[in-house]
Each structure stands twice: as structure tokens, then as C-alpha cells.
Design a protein around this motif. Structure first.
Motif, PDB file in Angstrom:
ATOM      1  N   GLN A 101     -53.858   6.283 -19.863  1.00  0.00           N
ATOM      2  CA  GLN A 101     -54.021   6.764 -18.492  1.00  0.00           C
ATOM      3  C   GLN A 101     -54.053   8.285 -18.423  1.00  0.00           C
ATOM      4  O   GLN A 101     -54.275   8.859 -17.362  1.00  0.00           O
ATOM      5  CB  GLN A 101     -52.892   6.204 -17.622  1.00  0.00           C
ATOM      6  CG  GLN A 101     -53.090   4.718 -17.361  1.00  0.00           C
ATOM      7  CD  GLN A 101     -51.789   3.958 -17.329  1.00  0.00           C
ATOM      8  OE1 GLN A 101     -51.101   3.826 -18.338  1.00  0.00           O
ATOM      9  NE2 GLN A 101     -51.433   3.462 -16.152  1.00  0.00           N
ATOM     10  N   ALA A 102     -53.801   8.942 -19.561  1.00  0.00           N
ATOM     11  CA  ALA A 102     -53.885  10.399 -19.622  1.00  0.00           C
ATOM     12  C   ALA A 102     -53.965  10.802 -21.088  1.00  0.00           C
ATOM     13  O   ALA A 102     -53.574  10.033 -21.965  1.00  0.00           O
ATOM     14  CB  ALA A 102     -52.660  11.040 -18.976  1.00  0.00           C
ATOM     15  N   ILE A 103     -54.491  12.002 -21.329  1.00  0.00           N
ATOM     16  CA  ILE A 103     -54.515  12.548 -22.681  1.00  0.00           C
ATOM     17  C   ILE A 103     -53.719  13.848 -22.656  1.00  0.00           C
ATOM     18  O   ILE A 103     -53.977  14.727 -21.825  1.00  0.00           O
ATOM     19  CB  ILE A 103     -55.955  12.860 -23.144  1.00  0.00           C
ATOM     20  CG1 ILE A 103     -56.816  11.595 -23.180  1.00  0.00           C
ATOM     21  CG2 ILE A 103     -55.949  13.562 -24.502  1.00  0.00           C
ATOM     22  CD1 ILE A 103     -56.669  10.738 -24.397  1.00  0.00           C
ATOM     23  N   ASN A 116     -60.923  17.690 -14.918  1.00  0.00           N
ATOM     24  CA  ASN A 116     -59.713  17.006 -15.395  1.00  0.00           C
ATOM     25  C   ASN A 116     -59.034  17.751 -16.546  1.00  0.00           C
ATOM     26  O   ASN A 116     -58.082  17.263 -17.113  1.00  0.00           O
ATOM     27  CB  ASN A 116     -60.077  15.587 -15.863  1.00  0.00           C
ATOM     28  CG  ASN A 116     -61.043  15.597 -17.031  1.00  0.00           C
ATOM     29  OD1 ASN A 116     -61.847  16.526 -17.141  1.00  0.00           O
ATOM     30  ND2 ASN A 116     -60.970  14.617 -17.901  1.00  0.00           N
ATOM     31  N   VAL A 117     -59.557  18.937 -16.891  1.00  0.00           N
ATOM     32  CA  VAL A 117     -59.044  19.667 -18.053  1.00  0.00           C
ATOM     33  C   VAL A 117     -58.029  20.728 -17.620  1.00  0.00           C
ATOM     34  O   VAL A 117     -58.294  21.509 -16.706  1.00  0.00           O
ATOM     35  CB  VAL A 117     -60.210  20.329 -18.818  1.00  0.00           C
ATOM     36  CG1 VAL A 117     -59.695  21.329 -19.825  1.00  0.00           C
ATOM     37  CG2 VAL A 117     -61.061  19.267 -19.499  1.00  0.00           C
ATOM     38  N   PHE A 118     -56.881  20.742 -18.299  1.00  0.00           N
ATOM     39  CA  PHE A 118     -55.842  21.722 -17.989  1.00  0.00           C
ATOM     40  C   PHE A 118     -55.282  22.312 -19.277  1.00  0.00           C
ATOM     41  O   PHE A 118     -54.879  21.573 -20.176  1.00  0.00           O
ATOM     42  CB  PHE A 118     -54.711  21.068 -17.178  1.00  0.00           C
ATOM     43  CG  PHE A 118     -55.185  20.499 -15.877  1.00  0.00           C
ATOM     44  CD1 PHE A 118     -55.265  21.295 -14.740  1.00  0.00           C
ATOM     45  CD2 PHE A 118     -55.588  19.171 -15.798  1.00  0.00           C
ATOM     46  CE1 PHE A 118     -55.726  20.767 -13.539  1.00  0.00           C
ATOM     47  CE2 PHE A 118     -56.058  18.643 -14.604  1.00  0.00           C
ATOM     48  CZ  PHE A 118     -56.136  19.441 -13.469  1.00  0.00           C
ATOM     49  N   ALA A 139     -46.584  16.261 -12.122  1.00  0.00           N
ATOM     50  CA  ALA A 139     -47.751  16.070 -11.256  1.00  0.00           C
ATOM     51  C   ALA A 139     -47.765  14.649 -10.705  1.00  0.00           C
ATOM     52  O   ALA A 139     -48.009  14.431  -9.516  1.00  0.00           O
ATOM     53  CB  ALA A 139     -49.030  16.369 -12.028  1.00  0.00           C
ATOM     54  N   ALA A 140     -47.481  13.678 -11.578  1.00  0.00           N
ATOM     55  CA  ALA A 140     -47.467  12.276 -11.140  1.00  0.00           C
ATOM     56  C   ALA A 140     -46.372  12.045 -10.111  1.00  0.00           C
ATOM     57  O   ALA A 140     -46.570  11.374  -9.098  1.00  0.00           O
ATOM     58  CB  ALA A 140     -47.268  11.363 -12.346  1.00  0.00           C
ATOM     59  N   SER A 142     -47.758   8.816  -7.796  1.00  0.00           N
ATOM     60  CA  SER A 142     -48.692   7.825  -8.337  1.00  0.00           C
ATOM     61  C   SER A 142     -49.018   8.187  -9.780  1.00  0.00           C
ATOM     62  O   SER A 142     -49.013   9.357 -10.147  1.00  0.00           O
ATOM     63  CB  SER A 142     -49.977   7.816  -7.511  1.00  0.00           C
ATOM     64  OG  SER A 142     -50.978   7.101  -8.208  1.00  0.00           O
ATOM     65  N   ILE A 143     -49.296   7.152 -10.581  1.00  0.00           N
ATOM     66  CA  ILE A 143     -49.768   7.453 -11.932  1.00  0.00           C
ATOM     67  C   ILE A 143     -51.257   7.155 -12.048  1.00  0.00           C
ATOM     68  O   ILE A 143     -51.820   7.141 -13.130  1.00  0.00           O
ATOM     69  CB  ILE A 143     -48.977   6.658 -13.006  1.00  0.00           C
ATOM     70  CG1 ILE A 143     -49.104   5.160 -12.767  1.00  0.00           C
ATOM     71  CG2 ILE A 143     -47.530   7.091 -13.059  1.00  0.00           C
ATOM     72  CD1 ILE A 143     -48.706   4.330 -13.982  1.00  0.00           C
ATOM     73  N   LYS A 144     -51.907   6.915 -10.915  1.00  0.00           N
ATOM     74  CA  LYS A 144     -53.363   6.719 -10.945  1.00  0.00           C
ATOM     75  C   LYS A 144     -54.008   8.012 -11.438  1.00  0.00           C
ATOM     76  O   LYS A 144     -53.729   9.088 -10.919  1.00  0.00           O
ATOM     77  CB  LYS A 144     -53.872   6.397  -9.535  1.00  0.00           C
ATOM     78  CG  LYS A 144     -53.578   4.984  -9.083  1.00  0.00           C
ATOM     79  CD  LYS A 144     -54.657   4.534  -8.085  1.00  0.00           C
ATOM     80  CE  LYS A 144     -54.403   3.122  -7.613  1.00  0.00           C
ATOM     81  NZ  LYS A 144     -53.362   3.089  -6.549  1.00  0.00           N
ATOM     82  N   PRO A 145     -54.888   7.899 -12.421  1.00  0.00           N
ATOM     83  CA  PRO A 145     -55.441   9.111 -13.040  1.00  0.00           C
ATOM     84  C   PRO A 145     -56.003  10.117 -12.040  1.00  0.00           C
ATOM     85  O   PRO A 145     -55.697  11.304 -12.126  1.00  0.00           O
ATOM     86  CB  PRO A 145     -56.549   8.551 -13.943  1.00  0.00           C
ATOM     87  CG  PRO A 145     -56.081   7.184 -14.305  1.00  0.00           C
ATOM     88  CD  PRO A 145     -55.331   6.683 -13.125  1.00  0.00           C
ATOM     89  N   ALA A 146     -56.783   9.658 -11.072  1.00  0.00           N
ATOM     90  CA  ALA A 146     -57.402  10.594 -10.133  1.00  0.00           C
ATOM     91  C   ALA A 146     -56.342  11.337  -9.324  1.00  0.00           C
ATOM     92  O   ALA A 146     -56.461  12.540  -9.065  1.00  0.00           O
ATOM     93  CB  ALA A 146     -58.358   9.848  -9.205  1.00  0.00           C
ATOM     94  N   ARG A 147     -55.282  10.614  -8.962  1.00  0.00           N
ATOM     95  CA  ARG A 147     -54.218  11.240  -8.175  1.00  0.00           C
ATOM     96  C   ARG A 147     -53.468  12.265  -9.036  1.00  0.00           C
ATOM     97  O   ARG A 147     -53.108  13.345  -8.569  1.00  0.00           O
ATOM     98  CB  ARG A 147     -53.235  10.176  -7.659  1.00  0.00           C
ATOM     99  CG  ARG A 147     -53.841   9.140  -6.720  1.00  0.00           C
ATOM    100  CD  ARG A 147     -54.190   9.710  -5.348  1.00  0.00           C
ATOM    101  NE  ARG A 147     -53.110  10.480  -4.716  1.00  0.00           N
ATOM    102  CZ  ARG A 147     -52.084   9.933  -4.070  1.00  0.00           C
ATOM    103  NH1 ARG A 147     -51.998   8.619  -3.962  1.00  0.00           N
ATOM    104  NH2 ARG A 147     -51.158  10.689  -3.519  1.00  0.00           N
TER     105      ARG A 147
END
Lengths: 381, 302
Positions: A92-94, A134-136, A323-324, A329-334
Motif C-alpha cells: 500500500q506504500a513504498i 506520489n513521490v516524496f 500522514a495516514a 485512512s491508509i488508503k493510498p490516495a488519502r
């Protein structure tokens, strides 16, 4: 947690809620083999520490973090395979990436998957020019490295600078940026521009002859630490740097590592490096209370000192978690939206990101190796 | 002009390493027509073995303890030679009747086994290891270039080893047997030559030379890594082809030329062009002399 327990105790329909929430699966591509394996392991270890602490305190909104590691071997091809594998496993995340060359080709894959991509240590300026939302980057973009080095050369009245990179995407991007910065500061990049040497090469003699004939008194290396150690050793043997040397060597942040000093031995003394300023410390010598606690805990768990980028790995996991929590939420977009507006105090200082995903408010430090240790040597304006 | 001379000096030093490793390639090719892709990894394993031995006999990071390095070097040469012999015995010998392509694939497999074997060995592993001994920076100036005594000694040792092999192959009975096996294995058997023993000895010599090169690399460059054999193997293979694979003098000559061309390429065109220039020279050379500089006409046998 309490409500869940009471629900279960009463045996009502709420007992379904007592069922453990699925884990929050995070992919960690990092060099685990090859020349950069040491740095990769040091960052991953710190990520494990951060995740374990979060899990101990109930996880992310009740989800336990599960890290899935994949070796990217600091190699573009291996990294693409690793990223595809992680995405197909449904992460769900990298949170990973040390070598920019192994991170750049992965960006479109992670972007297509629509999941957040937090990079602890990769910091080529190219990483944030792709327009991926989506890059940080936890480690400030390397464009600051060259500027800091150019400032130093100017302050030392060094006009002729020899710039060489290792043909990696990190090395080339930073060397090119440094060349612009040196020119902007009134200096000259000798030998007709930036020089490159393959990352597999261990012999610099031909380049050293070039440096000698060019009359450069400033040498800038933009590559990784293992080659940097050999470069410094051979520059020292050639009499260019060291006690009676005529030139000063500055290396970019990819070369800041304890192995650089142990590898180059006495030749490392009197050489300089640029790296993103940490909260309150120098290179791998972190000094604030939190940093000291981190060092102790790391040492206790892994029986070795953390690397210069361990703290960045620790902050990378925490950035994702906070951030989550912030967007609940752990939804990727959120979570991506949450990272955009994130502000927190990490081991590496205040963490927040600008529009492109670069670490905001980055300050660079100039380090000098003295008696086998990194010390702060910021040039005074 | 002085830059050119300096680069030639650098190239000779670089070429000394290429030449030593190339000798092993060339000798095995000469006798088996096999390109032993695992040869670079014998060199790599030797670097790690010498790292461990030197670490045990020397305490701390110290400068130039020539005698210790010398005897450890000899021990490592024997160990690496033995490793190459074992490789021959257990990998190549059972496949002697197989197609040469199968042997080459076996060689690539062996190379993977050695690399990953070192990778998983405790104390060795994936990271760069700092060699326990380094050469001191003192030395002499030639032109505007500074050469260390270590460099001089390395070039001399390489030259002596190459000369030794040259005389062994060219002037001794054993050398005559090697040349006979190379020319016609069946006829050699009929003449009463122990072909398997001769082949084993060739592997031993090739491995021992790679071992010597590995110790000198460690001492001079100061760092070793489990993938170091690949690059050196490629360069040495190129040197062997350039000089004429199968030819002893050719391997050394090819090594020197490759080193010099790479260094001059760096000096004139910039470091990023060094390999392009070197391989460009190789292509040009093979165009005019497909068998290499001193190569024998063996191409039709393949």
C-alpha cells in the motif's frame, strides 16, 4: 482498543470488530547486495525500528505495519523487477530507495500503482522533475550539494575546479548541477567540462594525470563512498591532496559514510563533503536527545552504529505513518494527500514537502574529515 | 606531451594487472579452447582469502609490511591455483567430451557459484572490505607524474611472473607437453603425455597468477568486493583477445596495450570515453588481424 475489548467481552455483534485489522503492507526496495549494500541495510534497519515502535503502540489506525523488503542492488534493472514484484504483492506504500539510478526507473511503476513513494535517501534532482504527485524525498534534493561545494571553492579562492562523476544517475545529475553552480560563482570547470568514470572502475590514475595537467586546485567527486575512498587514496598518493597537497577534494553526499574514512585511511583527513544538515548533528554523529536515544537503540538492536542515512529511513516511515493518521485512512490516495500537508519534527529536523515532493527548507552542511571523523566546517560568509 | 607520457606510465601499471589475469584466460584457452568465464572470480576469491589471512597475521591497519605480504601472496597463489585445479577437476573435466559451448555455460555457472558463495560467507558478504595493508604514498617522480614504490614493485613482480610463465611454456619439458596437448590432444596421449595432469597444471598456473594479481590489487587499491572479478575478467579477456588468445606473450602485450589505450583515451577524450576508445581499438585491430596481435591461426578449429 478499549471499545473493542468491551465489545468482545459482551459477546455481541461487535465481536467481529475484535478481529485483527489487516496489516498495512509497505514495500521497501533497498540495495541489500552489491557495493551499496551496507547503506541499504543501515536504512532498512532504521525503518524496522520505526515500524516496530509504531506497531507496539497499536499500529497505524489499528493496522500493524508489515515491511516487505526487496533487493534493488542499486541497479536499474533489478529495481524495476523489485518494484513490479512489490506492486503485484499489493503493497500500500513504498518507503525505500538509496541509489537514484535504481529509483528513477521505478517512479512510473509506483505512480501507476497509485501508492505513496517515500524515499529515505535517494536525492537526485531528477527524481522530482517527473511530475509524479506520489513521490516524496526525505533527503533534500542533491542540487544543494553542488551549490554548497561551489560556495566553498569560492570562499577558498579556488578558481579551477575539476568535476568528476561515476556515471550513475545520482552522480551525473549532481555533477551537472555543481558545474553550473561553480560557473555561476565565477569559477571554471576545467578539462572541458564534467568528467565521468564508470562506477566499476577502481583506478583513477589516468584521471589524476588529467587533474595535474589541468592545474585544478578544487576537485569535486559526485558518486558513492566506496569509489570515493579509492579516489582520495590515489589523489593522496599522487600528492594532490593531503598535508603537502595543492588541491582540495569535496565529495557529494553519496560519499558520506564511515566506510569512506576507513577505506581512505589517513588520505581522508582534510577532505570535505556536503550533506543535508541534520537536526543538530554532523553526518553520522547525531547529537540531539532524540538522536542519541535513536543511536543507542539502534546499537542495541543491530550491534553496530547507524549509518549516515539511517535517521532518514526512520523519518521516512514516520512520515508515512503520521500522514495516514492525519487523514485517518491508509488508503493510498488519502495518504498521498496527507504527505502533501505533513509537518513534523523528525530525527533529521523539521519534515515537510514542497509542491514537487522535495523536502522543504533544506539546509546543507559542509563537513571536513579531521583525525578520521566528520566535523562541521561550514564556510563563514 | 607530458600528459601523454604520464598516461602511458599509468597505462603500463594498469596493464600489468590486465596482463596477469589475461595470462590465465589465454593459457586455458590455448589448451582447452575454453573461455573460462570463471577466471575473474578466481581472482576475486583470492582477494578475499588474502584479506582474511592478512587480517589474521597483521594486527591493525598498517603500512607496507613487505615480507609478510610477500609470503601471504605466495600462499594465496597456491590456494587460488588449487581452487582453479578443483574447478577443472569437478566442473570442466567431467565435461571434456561435451560441446565447448556447454563448458562455457558451466564456466558462467561456476562464476555465479563463486560470487554468491563469497556473498553468503560470514565476514565476507556484500559490502566493500578495506584491505588490511596498503602501500605507502612515498615514491619517485617521472615527468610530472608521481609513482609510488608499491607501483614499481607491482609492475616488476608482474613482469617477473609473466617471464617465468614464458620460460616455463617455451623452454621446459612441461611447457613442451603443454604445447603438445594444445596442438593435438590425441597425439599427445599417444606420445605418453599425461594430458589430464598437464591440463590441471595449466589451471593451477592460471589460478596462481590471478591470485598474485588479486593480492596486489588489494594492497594497492585498498578495497575488495565480491563483484570485483567481473570487471577485471572482462578487461583481461579483452586483453587476451587483443594480444591473440592462446598466446603467452600476446596476453601480456594485450594487457599493456589495453591499459595504455584506456589511459590515453582518458587523457585525451575524457574519462567517459576510456572504455569506448579501448573497445574501438579492439574492434579495429580484430578487423585487420582477426587472430589478435600475436595470435595463432586457431580460429578454424572452433
Amino acid at each position: 482498543m478499549l471499545t473493542v475489548v468491551t465489545g468482545a467481552a459482551t459477546g455481541g455483534p461487535a465481536s467481529a470488530a475484535a478481529k485483527k485489522l489487516p496489516p498495512y503492507v509497505v514495500g521497501v526496495p533497498m540495495p541489500m547486495t552489491g557495493a551499496e549494500a551496507q547503506a541499504g541495510t543501515q536504512i532498512f534497519n532504521a525503518e524496522k525500528m520505526a515500524a516496530a515502535l509504531v506497531n507496539k503502540h497499536g499500529g497505524v489506525l489499528g493496522h500493524q505495519i508489515k515491511l516487505i523488503e526487496q533487493d534493488d542492488a542499486c541497479d536499474a534493472g533489478t529495481a524495476v523487477n523489485a518494484a513490479n514484484l512489490l506492486v503485484s504483492k499489493g503493497v500500500q506504500a513504498i518507503v525505500g530507495g538509496y541509489c537514484s539510478g535504481a529509483t528513477l526507473p521505478v517512479e512510473p511503476i509506483i505512480a501507476r500503482a497509485g501508492i505513496p513513494y517515500v524515499m529515505p535517501a535517494a536525492n537526485s534532482p531528477e527524481l522530482t522533475t517527473g511530475g509524479y504527485r506520489n513521490v516524496f524525498l526525505i533527503d533534500p534534493s542533491g542540487s544543494g550539494d553542488g551549490a554548497e561545494a561551489a560556495k566553498f571553492f569560492k570562499q577558498q579562492n579556488i578558481a579551477k575546479v575539476f568535476i568528476i562523476d561515476d556515471q550513475s544517475s545520482f552522480g551525473v545529475a549532481i555533477a551537472d548541477a555543481a558545474a553550473k553552480d561553480v560557473a555561476a560563482a565565477g569559477g571554471t570547470v576545467v578539462a572541458g567540462g564534467v568528467q565521468s568514470i564508470p562506477a566499476t572502475s577502481n583506478d583513477f590514475s589516468a584521471v589524476i594525470s588529467q587533474i595535474k595537467s589541468s592545474g585544478a586546485t578544487g576537485i569535486y567527486w559526485s558518486g558513492y563512498f566506496s569509489q570515493a575512498a579509492q579516489f582520495a587514496t590515489q589523489l593522496n598518493a599522487a600528492g594532490l591532496i593531503g598535508p603537502s597537497g595543492t588541491a582540495k577534494l569535496v565529495v557529494a553526499d553519496g560519499s558520506v559514510d564511515a566506510t569512506y574514512i576507513s577505506g581512505a585511511g589517513a588520505a581522508a583527513n582534510g577532505t570535505y563533503a556536503t550533506i543535508a544538515a541534520l537536526a543538530s548533528g554532523v553526518g553520522n554523529v547525531l547529537n540531539s536527545k532524540a538522536d542519541r536515544a535513536f543511536n543507542v537503540a539502534y546499537h542495541k538492536q543491530f550491534k553496530s552504529a547507524p549509518g549516515p542515512y539511517s535517521a532518514f529511513g526512520y523519518d521516512a516511515i514516520n512520515a508515512l505513518v503520521l500522514a495516514a493518521k492525519h487523514v485517518k485512512s491508509i488508503k493510498p490516495a488519502r495518504v498521498i494527500a496527507g504527505l502533501r500537508t505533513l509537518h513534523f519534527n523528525g530525527l533529521t529536523g523539521k519534515v515537510s514537502f514542497d509542491k514537487t515532493g522535495n523536502r522543504a527548507g533544506a539546509v546543507m552542511d559542509l563537513l571536513e574529515v579531521l583525525n578520521g571523523k566528520y566535523t562541521l566546517a561550514n564556510p563563514q560568509p | 606531451m607530458s600528459l601523454l607520457l604520464n598516461e602511458i606510465g599509468n597505462g603500463i601499471f594498469l596493464g600489468a594487472f590486465f596482463g596477469l589475469v589475461a595470462l590465465g584466460y589465454s593459457m586455458v584457452y590455448g589448451i582447452l579452447r575454453l573461455i573460462n568465464f570463471a577466471h575473474g572470480d578466481f581472482y576475486m576469491v583470492a582477494a578475499f582469502v588474502s584479506y582474511t589471512i592478512l587480517g589474521a597475521v597483521l594486527v591493525g591497519h598498517s603500512h607496507g609490511q613487505w615480507f609478510t605480504v610477500l609470503w601471504v601472496g605466495v600462499v594465496v597463489m597456491v590456494i587460488t591455483g588449487g581452487l582453479a585445479m578443483l574447478a577443472n577437476q569437478f566442473v570442466y573435466r567431467p565435461m571434456r567430451r561435451a560441446a565447448i559451448l556447454s563448458l562455457m555455460i558451466a564456466a558462467i555457472g561456476l562464476s555465479q557459484v563463486l560470487e554468491n558463495g563469497v556473498l553468503v560467507t560470514p565476514q565476507w558478504g556484500a559490502t566493500y572490505l578495506v584491505y588490511p595493508v596498503t602501500t605507502p604514498p612515498s615514491g619517485f617522480n617521472l615527468g610530472s607524474n608521481h609513482y609510488t614504490w608499491g607501483q614499481l614493485i607491482i609492475v616488476l613482480i608482474s613482469g617477473l611472473l609473466a617471464l617465468g610463465v614464458y620460460f616455463l611454456v617455451g623452454r621446459t619439458l612441461l611447457g613442451k607437453a603443454m604445447r603438445a596437448v594444445s596442438e593435438d590432444r590425441i597425439a599427445a596421449v599417444l606420445m605418453g603425455i599425461n594430458v589430464d595432469l598437464v591440463i590441471a597444471i595449466v589451471f593451477f598456473i592460471g589460478g596462481a597468477l590471478a591470485g598474485a594479481a588479486a593480492v596486489m590489487t588489494g594492497v594497492y587499491y585498498g578495497q575488495i568486493n565480491y563483484l570485483m572479478g567481473f570487471t577485471v575478467g572482462l578487461e583481461a579477456f579483452t586483453a587476451a583477445v587483443l594480444g591473440g588468445i592462446g598466446n603467452i606473450g600476446g596476453a601480456v602485450l594485450g594487457g599493456l596495450i589495453l591499459g595504455i589505450v584506456q589511459s590515453i583515451g582518458t587523457g585525451i577524450f575524457g574519462a567517459e570515453w576510456a572504455i569506448v576508445v579501448a573497445f574501438g581499438a579492439l574492434v579495429l585491430m580484430l578487423w585487420f588481424r582477426p587472430t589478435g596481435l600475436l595470435g595463432e591461426r586457431v580460429a578454424r578449429r572452433m
